[in-house]
Design an enzyme around this catalytic site. Structure first.
Site, short mmCIF file in Angstrom:
data_model
loop_
_atom_site.label_atom_id
_atom_site.label_comp_id
_atom_site.label_asym_id
_atom_site.label_seq_id
_atom_site.Cartn_x
_atom_site.Cartn_y
_atom_site.Cartn_z
N HIS A 1 0.86 -1.37 -0.12
CA HIS A 1 -0.20 -0.15 0.01
C HIS A 1 0.99 1.14 -0.02
CE1 HIS A 1 -4.33 -1.18 0.98
NE2 HIS A 1 -3.66 -2.46 0.69
N ASP A 19 8.12 5.36 -0.25
CA ASP A 19 8.79 6.55 0.46
C ASP A 19 7.98 6.61 1.96
OD1 ASP A 19 6.26 7.25 -0.41
OD2 ASP A 19 6.69 9.18 -1.01
#
Length: 333
Positions: free
Chosen positions: A75, A83
């Site tokens: 996800h 990130d």
């Protein structure tokens, strides 16, 4: 989270031993090429061991952690890239979107980050911690050991509006799945390999509700005839009308706590939990790979190692992009 549980994880994770780096990856994209397996060799040499100890300790206390960490990485990487943007809390963030409400395992990443901020302050990104935690979750449940490149930086943007246009939905067809994966630089084979993550973890009943309908007497009746009858009956009983909204079902009904190739065996037996799982055996482009993995766990594991690394470097931020967060749940400043 229970403070005592948090303290237990922190203390048991503080078992540091030197870590030997075993591989260097040569990566093709400009930003990914700045990643390296020895990125923290001098600045924080024990990072991989510390993250592994944190995951191991948390998993010993809660067997659902490995599946949650693996899902958390997916996800994260499919939205803004790998990130750690999914970890940021607050109104309007990725984490606040309904599609991410059922995510878990955040505290494991937070626990590892707290320890690393003591040992190597301002050095290790939350993005790298999440990749390592998901990698370790696989190995701790019986899966292959994967050497992953490091050096990601944390993103500054986390917007709920970016979730739906990028996230894979459980109702997707093979064409829709392929389009979404291709847009992230992943192939059709990567799609089948990475779907194997469903060999661990669990899903809420509403994740596959379209495969059933409620009859007049309140019982759940399968409308998806591709499901094996016994399995469909089992799911209908578990997710009967009136069942709790938090009711969970194992993704793999046979070996739910093991990372193995049983997922593919299940698919061929019409025992795939999600629609997006089942469609992989109805399309010739994906069925051949499903069959190959069902016959050879070694083949699955070898492919997993390659596809997992490809997943982990999607749109990474390096160099001057992003930042190294002090807390994984919020940007600096």
């Amino acid at each position: 989270m229970d403070p005592k549980l948090h303290q237990t994880i922190l203390l048991s994770s503080f078992k540091l031993i030197p870590f030997i780096f075993i591989a260097v990856f040569l990566l093709s994209t400009p930003s990914a090429s700045q990643l390296s397996s020895d990125f923290y060799l001098f600045s924080c040499p024990n990072v991989e061991r510390l993250v592994r100890n944190t995951v191991e300790s948390a998993s010993a206390l809660d067997s659902t952690i490995p599946g949650k960490l693996l899902r958390l990485l997916f996800h994260d990487c499919l939205i803004e890239g790998c990130d750690a943007s999914v970890l940021i809390q607050g109104k309007g963030t990725e984490r606040s979107d309904p599609a991410n409400k059922s995510l878990g395992g955040f505290y494991v990443v937070d626990s590892a980050k707290e320890l690393l901020e003591v040992l190597c302050p301002g050095t290790v990104s939350c993005a790298d911690i999440l990749v390592l935690a998901a990698r370790d979750a696989v190995e701790l449940t019986g899966g292959p050991s994967v050497a992953v490149p490091l050096g990601r930086r944390d993103g500054l943007v986390s917007s709920a509006s970016n979730v739906r246009p990028n996230m894979v939905d459980t109702s997707f067809s093979v064409d829709e799945l392929a389009q979404r994966f291709t847009s992230k630089g992943l192939s059709m084979d990567d799609l089948v390999v990475l779907s194997g993550a469903h060999t661990v973890g669990s899903s809420h009943c509403d994740a596959f509700s379209e495969r059933f309908k409620q009859s007049s007497n309140g019982t759940m009746v399968p409308v998806d005839t591709s499901l094996e009858k016994g399995y469909a009956k089992q799911l209908a009983e578990t997710c009967r009308a009136g069942a709790s909204a938090t009711t969970m079902v194992d993704n793999d009904p046979s070996t739910p706590s093991l990372f193995d190739n049983q997922y593919y065996v299940n698919l061929l037996a019409n025992r795939g939990l999600l629609h997006s799982d089942s469609v992989l055996v109805t399309d010739a482009r994906t069925r051949r790979t499903v069959e190959a993995f069902s016959e050879s766990q070694d083949a699955f594991f070898m492919s997993w190692a390659e596809s997992f690394v490809k997943l982990s470097i999607i749109d990474v931020k390096t160099g001057d992009d992003g930042e190294i967060r002090f807390s994984c749940s919020s940007v600096n400043g």
